[in-house]
Design an enzyme around this catalytic site. Structure first.
Site, short mmCIF file in Angstrom:
data_model
loop_
_atom_site.label_atom_id
_atom_site.label_comp_id
_atom_site.label_asym_id
_atom_site.label_seq_id
_atom_site.Cartn_x
_atom_site.Cartn_y
_atom_site.Cartn_z
N THR A 143 31.12 -2.18 10.29
CA THR A 143 30.12 -2.50 11.33
C THR A 143 28.81 -1.84 10.93
O THR A 143 28.04 -2.42 10.17
CB THR A 143 30.57 -2.05 12.73
OG1 THR A 143 30.88 -0.67 12.71
CG2 THR A 143 31.78 -2.85 13.19
N THR A 180 33.69 2.52 16.13
CA THR A 180 35.09 2.88 15.95
C THR A 180 35.45 3.35 14.56
O THR A 180 34.89 2.92 13.58
CB THR A 180 35.99 1.66 16.26
OG1 THR A 180 35.90 1.39 17.62
CG2 THR A 180 37.42 1.88 15.87
#
Lengths: 395, 395
Positions: A143, A180
């Site tokens: 990400t 995350t």
């Protein structure tokens, strides 16, 4: 990174959020594979984490499906329904049971996962499975990461060769919008799920549970270890089997390698910090003291400012809540004794310590002086870059 | 701020570290005064904190001596000897017992306190004691504070007027080089030390223990409440006496006022944040959830960035370790419902929430949905200013 027998990988670009890059990864395991997992302790865990938690006790795996771009967290009943549809589609494609499919999602939270895109993406993936696509897998799960993260080890069990390959993502315990920490490790070892779980738990404490970027815990943190059983080693039935010594060391090394890659990619990080704590009441006490130092904004900003401010280290030891004796504490920075027996060392010369602080690899050693507990923790500094990434970012 | 009968104050410039400003404050109490205190839980507490902890059980006070510029923390045996000399000089000047003298120090740590300067300064102070010098006292104890902090309340016990005056310093739980949170409150109430201690403990939990700037805990945090006994109210023997209702409310209000001044002066703070938690398993659980939100670097940077990023609030609730149910959580920002029953509210319009985030007073309300525990916590945002102050500062 090498092949792992019995394990194949495929990736796809589904357009979940990002354009022009892959965002879906399928790791497929041959029949008979076992799995273990360590999942976030968050009380607001995501729908995929809840699914995995429910399936882990069976310890069987045929597939791990990971998407980036959407975390499917805080998405209510719709989130669980999305997981169900992805799991069903995967099981149908691979001809396996629903409970053999594990899922992980990372990206924005609070937005419904467009699971139709994932299901469509899976259609092509099952036919495209190939061994050793680790780099492609690591790319697909990123990400805010600035580089893909992977590591491998060749080891042995009972004299027979065994391979371990792992990928990870994360650039904060939790990156913008809960990006995350995810990590998946595959091996061809032939180990029961209970043994895997025991080994993974112990290694996780010394690696992923010993790093911190900002002290924040994601709703989605997931670490999994799956074993295809293709290696030709003797049967192993307990985690305490002495023939696992090399495998344990290799797993420790691989997980530490991946965890440290996450810290090095920490948001805004300019320095990699190793905190060694010795002389604590227990190993867990040592780790908690190390994390108190590694999570302290004042310690982390001092490191960013290249200031050998050992007083802030003393403060962090004091706030850890663990047993400590101010008058036995000793601190070394970059190998140089700074404080001993509760006072700055006589004739302390800051010059060599200041020079160490200007480097990109910082070593802090704290001896608590009351016991034999040891631990090592890794973190990064807290910089203007962290503020820019997290304050200037809009969901 | 008004006089408190039986209490006098004097300040001096000793040149401990700063030039051209006061750095020593003596608060003197008439014979018969009582005292209570709440001290840092740090396991590496400073020498002055250790002295105060040892004297508090007697509950008698004639003097509080506070210096800024040097925290006398992590100074080993020399630090305790400095405390002894300052206490002895004060007791001699005031003709009181050693145990009636309380001390607090704030400033750099790990450097020997030049106690000779303090003892010299005390010489002139005893003759210069005057009532109502609260502003001068607040000025003398500042370190990195950008403004002096004080508050007062007029209240009653059993229908008789009672005065409370307090000063505080701090611009972080701990400011550069452990600048520390200190607060001293004087009243003319006539209350036994045990009653004072009970009242102070409870009020401290709702005020100073409900604020956070950076989550770091100083080696020197000290909050004291002293009572001269000059007020003419009926004798009070227990903290549960219903005639203390107004006094309790006034003490709560005064401590919250001082605590909020500390947050408003938080290092680099641009926004003042009130976090209200309801529906938790207990009041303590509510406070811990509130502090988890208030300490989260990701929540604090989102506020700095004026981003109504409620996902980070969900994350912080999840990491608090307190009981929560993702699917019952409700979040309001600036009074506007953002998430309910574990999902973003239908038709959520970010515009009014975004407008609220642009203000300087931010309200976040979390309903955990599982119990009746409530708490309120105050914090500030985490900005480039915090990094500049703490990374660019050199000890």
């Amino acid at each position: 990174m090498p092949e792992v027998a019995g394990v194949r990988v495929a990736t796809a670009a589904c357009g979940i959020k990002y354009k022009g890059r892959t965002d879906l990864c399928l790791i497929a395991f041959d029949a008979g594979s076992t799995i273990a997992g360590v999942l976030t302790r968050s009380k607001t865990a995501s729908a995929p984490v809840e699914w995995c938690r429910a399936q882990l006790p069976r310890g069987r795996v045929r597939a791990i499906v990971v998407n980036s771009g959407n975390a499917n967290a805080f998405t209510g009943k719709a989130g669980s329904a999305s997981v169900d549809r992805i799991v069903a589609a995967t099981a149908r494609r691979l001809g396996c049971r629903l409970g053999d499919v594990f899922v992980a999602s990372t990206g924005v939270i609070g937005e419904a996962l467009p699971d139709g895109l994932v299901v469509d993406g899976l259609a092509g993936l099952a036919d495209g499975l190939q061994p050793a696509q680790w780099k492609a897998a690591a790319d697909a799960i990123m990400t805010t990461d600035t580089f893909p993260k992977g590591a491998s080890r060749l080891t042995e069990i009972g004299g027979k060769p065994v391979t371990l390959c792992g990928i990870a993502k994360g650039s904060g315990m939790i990156a913008p919008d809960m990006a995350t920490m995810l990590a998946f490790v595959a091996t061809d070892a032939r180990l029961p799920a209970g043994v895997l779980q025991s080994l993974l738990k112990k290694s996780a404490d010394r690696s992923f549970n010993s790093i911190t970027v900002d002290g924040d815990t994601s709703t989605s943190d997931t670490l999994m270890l799956a074993a295809s059983g293709k290696a030709k080693h003797p049967k192993i039935e307990t985690a305490s089997d002495s023939r696992l010594a090399s495998f344990k060391a290799a797993l420790d090394g691989l997980l530490c390698d991946l965890a440290q890659q996450v810290v090095r990619d920490g948001e805004g990080a300019s320095k990699f910090v190793t905190i060694t704590v010795t002389g604590a009441a227990s190993p867990n006490a040592a780790r908690r003291i190390g994390l108190a130092i590694g999570n302290s904004p004042l310690v982390k900003t001092a490191i960013a400012g290249e200031d050998p401010n050992w007083g802030r280290v003393v403060m962090a030891v004091g706030k850890s809540g663990e047993r400590a004796d101010r008058d036995r504490l000793a601190i070394r920075i970059g190998g140089v004794a700074v404080a001993e027996a509760g006072e700055v060392v006589p004739g302390y010369d800051e010059a060599p310590v200041g020079a160490h602080m200007k480097g990109s690899e910082i070593d802090i050693h704290v001896d608590v002086g009351i016991g034999r507990g040891k631990a090592r923790v890794w973190t990064c500094d807290l910089t203007h870059g962290y503020i820019s990434i997290n304050a200037d970012y809009r969901s």
